[in-house]
Scaffold this motif. Structure first.
Motif, PDB file in Angstrom:
ATOM      1  N   SER A 163      -6.135  11.684  17.830  1.00 45.66           N
ATOM      2  CA  SER A 163      -7.218  10.832  18.329  1.00 45.66           C
ATOM      3  C   SER A 163      -7.372   9.556  17.492  1.00 45.66           C
ATOM      4  CB  SER A 163      -8.540  11.617  18.349  1.00 45.66           C
ATOM      5  OG  SER A 163      -8.804  12.155  17.079  1.00 45.66           O
ATOM      6  N   GLY A 164      -6.382   9.239  16.675  1.00 49.36           N
ATOM      7  CA  GLY A 164      -6.439   8.026  15.850  1.00 49.36           C
ATOM      8  C   GLY A 164      -6.124   6.777  16.658  1.00 49.36           C
ATOM      9  N   PRO A 165      -6.463   5.596  16.131  1.00 49.55           N
ATOM     10  CA  PRO A 165      -6.265   4.340  16.869  1.00 49.55           C
ATOM     11  C   PRO A 165      -4.802   3.886  16.926  1.00 49.55           C
ATOM     12  CG  PRO A 165      -7.213   3.874  14.732  1.00 49.55           C
ATOM     13  CD  PRO A 165      -7.170   5.369  14.884  1.00 49.55           C
ATOM     14  N   LEU A 166      -3.959   4.344  15.997  1.00 53.66           N
ATOM     15  CA  LEU A 166      -2.561   3.897  15.959  1.00 53.66           C
ATOM     16  C   LEU A 166      -1.606   5.070  16.188  1.00 53.66           C
ATOM     17  CD1 LEU A 166      -2.710   1.568  12.829  1.00 53.66           C
ATOM     18  CD2 LEU A 166      -2.751   0.891  15.233  1.00 53.66           C
ATOM     19  N   SER A 167      -0.507   4.762  16.817  1.00 51.80           N
ATOM     20  CA  SER A 167       0.543   5.766  16.990  1.00 51.80           C
ATOM     21  C   SER A 167       1.526   5.617  15.847  1.00 51.80           C
ATOM     22  CB  SER A 167       1.260   5.548  18.318  1.00 51.80           C
ATOM     23  OG  SER A 167       0.355   5.665  19.394  1.00 51.80           O
ATOM     24  N   VAL A 168       1.978   6.706  15.310  1.00 49.76           N
ATOM     25  CA  VAL A 168       2.844   6.671  14.142  1.00 49.76           C
ATOM     26  C   VAL A 168       4.156   5.944  14.443  1.00 49.76           C
ATOM     27  CG1 VAL A 168       4.002   8.896  14.480  1.00 49.76           C
ATOM     28  CG2 VAL A 168       3.600   8.049  12.178  1.00 49.76           C
ATOM     29  N   TRP A 169       4.672   6.040  15.676  1.00 45.21           N
ATOM     30  CA  TRP A 169       5.931   5.359  15.980  1.00 45.21           C
ATOM     31  C   TRP A 169       5.795   3.847  16.054  1.00 45.21           C
ATOM     32  CZ3 TRP A 169       3.599   8.665  19.557  1.00 45.21           C
ATOM     33  CH2 TRP A 169       3.034   8.056  20.673  1.00 45.21           C
ATOM     34  N   ARG A 170       4.564   3.329  16.104  1.00 47.88           N
ATOM     35  CA  ARG A 170       4.370   1.882  16.095  1.00 47.88           C
ATOM     36  C   ARG A 170       4.400   1.335  14.663  1.00 47.88           C
ATOM     37  NH1 ARG A 170       2.436  -0.403  21.014  1.00 47.88           N
ATOM     38  NH2 ARG A 170       1.981   1.233  22.502  1.00 47.88           N
ATOM     39  N   ILE A 179      -3.858  13.196   3.360  1.00 49.64           N
ATOM     40  CA  ILE A 179      -3.643  13.701   4.712  1.00 49.64           C
ATOM     41  C   ILE A 179      -4.816  13.409   5.647  1.00 49.64           C
ATOM     42  CG2 ILE A 179      -4.494  16.040   4.257  1.00 49.64           C
ATOM     43  CD1 ILE A 179      -1.535  15.152   6.525  1.00 49.64           C
ATOM     44  N   ASP A 180      -6.050  13.503   5.156  1.00 48.44           N
ATOM     45  CA  ASP A 180      -7.214  13.228   6.012  1.00 48.44           C
ATOM     46  C   ASP A 180      -7.218  11.768   6.476  1.00 48.44           C
ATOM     47  OD1 ASP A 180      -8.172  15.826   5.906  1.00 48.44           O
ATOM     48  OD2 ASP A 180      -9.304  15.463   4.057  1.00 48.44           O
ATOM     49  N   LEU A 181      -6.907  10.834   5.567  1.00 49.53           N
ATOM     50  CA  LEU A 181      -6.834   9.418   5.923  1.00 49.53           C
ATOM     51  C   LEU A 181      -5.728   9.176   6.959  1.00 49.53           C
ATOM     52  CD1 LEU A 181      -7.506   6.379   5.494  1.00 49.53           C
ATOM     53  CD2 LEU A 181      -5.827   6.424   3.628  1.00 49.53           C
ATOM     54  N   LEU A 182      -4.558   9.762   6.714  1.00 48.60           N
ATOM     55  CA  LEU A 182      -3.434   9.573   7.630  1.00 48.60           C
ATOM     56  C   LEU A 182      -3.715  10.159   9.011  1.00 48.60           C
ATOM     57  CD1 LEU A 182      -0.509  10.305   5.156  1.00 48.60           C
ATOM     58  CD2 LEU A 182      -1.135   8.087   6.137  1.00 48.60           C
ATOM     59  N   LEU A 183      -4.368  11.308   9.058  1.00 47.05           N
ATOM     60  CA  LEU A 183      -4.716  11.903  10.355  1.00 47.05           C
ATOM     61  C   LEU A 183      -5.757  11.078  11.103  1.00 47.05           C
ATOM     62  CD1 LEU A 183      -4.762  15.744   9.595  1.00 47.05           C
ATOM     63  CD2 LEU A 183      -3.155  14.487  11.032  1.00 47.05           C
ATOM     64  N   MET A 243       0.844  -1.173   0.000  1.00 50.70           N
ATOM     65  CA  MET A 243       0.000   0.000   0.000  1.00 50.70           C
ATOM     66  C   MET A 243       0.888   1.234   0.000  1.00 50.70           C
ATOM     67  SD  MET A 243      -2.926   0.941   2.697  1.00 50.70           S
ATOM     68  CE  MET A 243      -3.019   2.536   3.343  1.00 50.70           C
ATOM     69  N   SER A 244       0.461   2.218  -0.708  1.00 50.49           N
ATOM     70  CA  SER A 244       1.212   3.458  -0.817  1.00 50.49           C
ATOM     71  C   SER A 244       0.243   4.620  -0.668  1.00 50.49           C
ATOM     72  CB  SER A 244       1.921   3.459  -2.167  1.00 50.49           C
ATOM     73  OG  SER A 244       2.141   4.739  -2.623  1.00 50.49           O
ATOM     74  N   VAL A 245       0.652   5.611   0.115  1.00 51.09           N
ATOM     75  CA  VAL A 245      -0.188   6.803   0.304  1.00 51.09           C
ATOM     76  C   VAL A 245       0.671   8.042   0.100  1.00 51.09           C
ATOM     77  CG1 VAL A 245      -1.844   5.745   1.896  1.00 51.09           C
ATOM     78  CG2 VAL A 245       0.208   6.805   2.806  1.00 51.09           C
ATOM     79  N   SER A 246      -0.001   9.120  -0.181  1.00 47.57           N
ATOM     80  CA  SER A 246       0.684  10.404  -0.355  1.00 47.57           C
ATOM     81  C   SER A 246       0.424  11.251   0.894  1.00 47.57           C
ATOM     82  CB  SER A 246       0.142  11.126  -1.596  1.00 47.57           C
ATOM     83  OG  SER A 246       0.560  12.473  -1.581  1.00 47.57           O
ATOM     84  N   LEU A 247       1.469  11.813   1.412  1.00 44.77           N
ATOM     85  CA  LEU A 247       1.337  12.643   2.601  1.00 44.77           C
ATOM     86  C   LEU A 247       0.395  13.815   2.341  1.00 44.77           C
ATOM     87  CD1 LEU A 247       2.227  13.356   5.486  1.00 44.77           C
ATOM     88  CD2 LEU A 247       4.165  14.573   4.497  1.00 44.77           C
ATOM     89  N   HIS A 248       0.463  14.390   1.167  1.00 47.68           N
ATOM     90  CA  HIS A 248      -0.363  15.551   0.858  1.00 47.68           C
ATOM     91  C   HIS A 248      -1.771  15.168   0.387  1.00 47.68           C
ATOM     92  CE1 HIS A 248       3.045  18.151   1.489  1.00 47.68           C
ATOM     93  NE2 HIS A 248       3.766  17.354   0.723  1.00 47.68           N
ATOM     94  N   ALA A 249      -1.855  14.215  -0.532  1.00 48.22           N
ATOM     95  CA  ALA A 249      -3.158  13.860  -1.100  1.00 48.22           C
ATOM     96  C   ALA A 249      -4.020  13.088  -0.093  1.00 48.22           C
ATOM     97  CB  ALA A 249      -2.976  13.037  -2.376  1.00 48.22           C
TER      98      ALA A 249
END
Length: 185
Positions: free
Chosen positions: A19-26, A9-13, A1-7
């Motif tokens: 308040s998301g279920p996952l922490s980015v450092w995990r 951003i709502d999904l990634l946030l 899977m590949s995502v764009s940080l800019h395109a």
């Protein structure tokens, strides 16, 4: 899977945000992160920090009070030496430090030394006092009037003169650095 940080951003946030279920450092490991080379023009350094130091002229009024003129600014009563240094830090050193890091470290001790070694005001210096400088509050103007009355410059109930020049100076002191303009209020 590949995502764009800019395109995306709502999904990634929604997944990794506060308040998301996952922490980015995990999800990201240290080898997933790296440096990116970004072309950004860096302005050339035109002056060393101390080349930006304005000319400082000081005269002492008494053991504690000093008159200071910085750069092209007019002479002003800077108060006690510590007050003069404080004004220099906020009015001169801080703004220049933002443009030329390292300025304050050298400039503040140099200014402090200039204030500490200030020569006495030459006896023949012409001093112009102003009754109501721009921005003076009413209480200071009233105090200037009271002072002028106590000194016998005006009669009781009369306001201080708008501006008053001292006696003509000795020609040997008739130079820009010996002409002071101070505010009475």
């Amino acid at each position: 899977m590949s995502v764009s940080l800019h395109a995306d951003i709502d999904l990634l946030l929604s997944i990794y945000g506060n308040s998301g279920p996952l922490s980015v450092w995990r999800v990201l490991k240290e080898y997933d992160c790296g440096t990116a080379h970004i072309e950004m023009p860096v302005p050339p350094i035109t002056k060393t920090a101390m080349e930006r130091m304005p000319e400082v002229r000081c005269h002492s009024i008494d053991q504690h009070n000093v008159l200071v003129a910085t750069g092209a600014a007019p002479w002003r009563h800077a108060g006690w030496q510590y007050s003069a240094v404080g004004s220099f830090v906020t009015e001169v050193a801080y703004p220049v430090e933002m443009e030329a890091p390292g300025f304050a470290k050298k400039a503040i001790p140099a200014f402090r030394e200039a204030v500490r070694n200030a020569s006495p005001v030459p006896p023949a210096t012409r001093i112009t006092t102003t009754r109501e400088p721009e921005g003076a509050d009413d209480s200071r103007v009233r105090r200037a009037d009271e002072l002028a009355q106590l000194l016998g410059l005006v009669s009781d109930g009369e306001p201080a003169p708008a501006a008053r020049e001292g006696a003509a100076p000795d020609p040997s002191f008739f130079a820009d650095e010996a002409q002071l303009s101070l505010c009475l209020a």
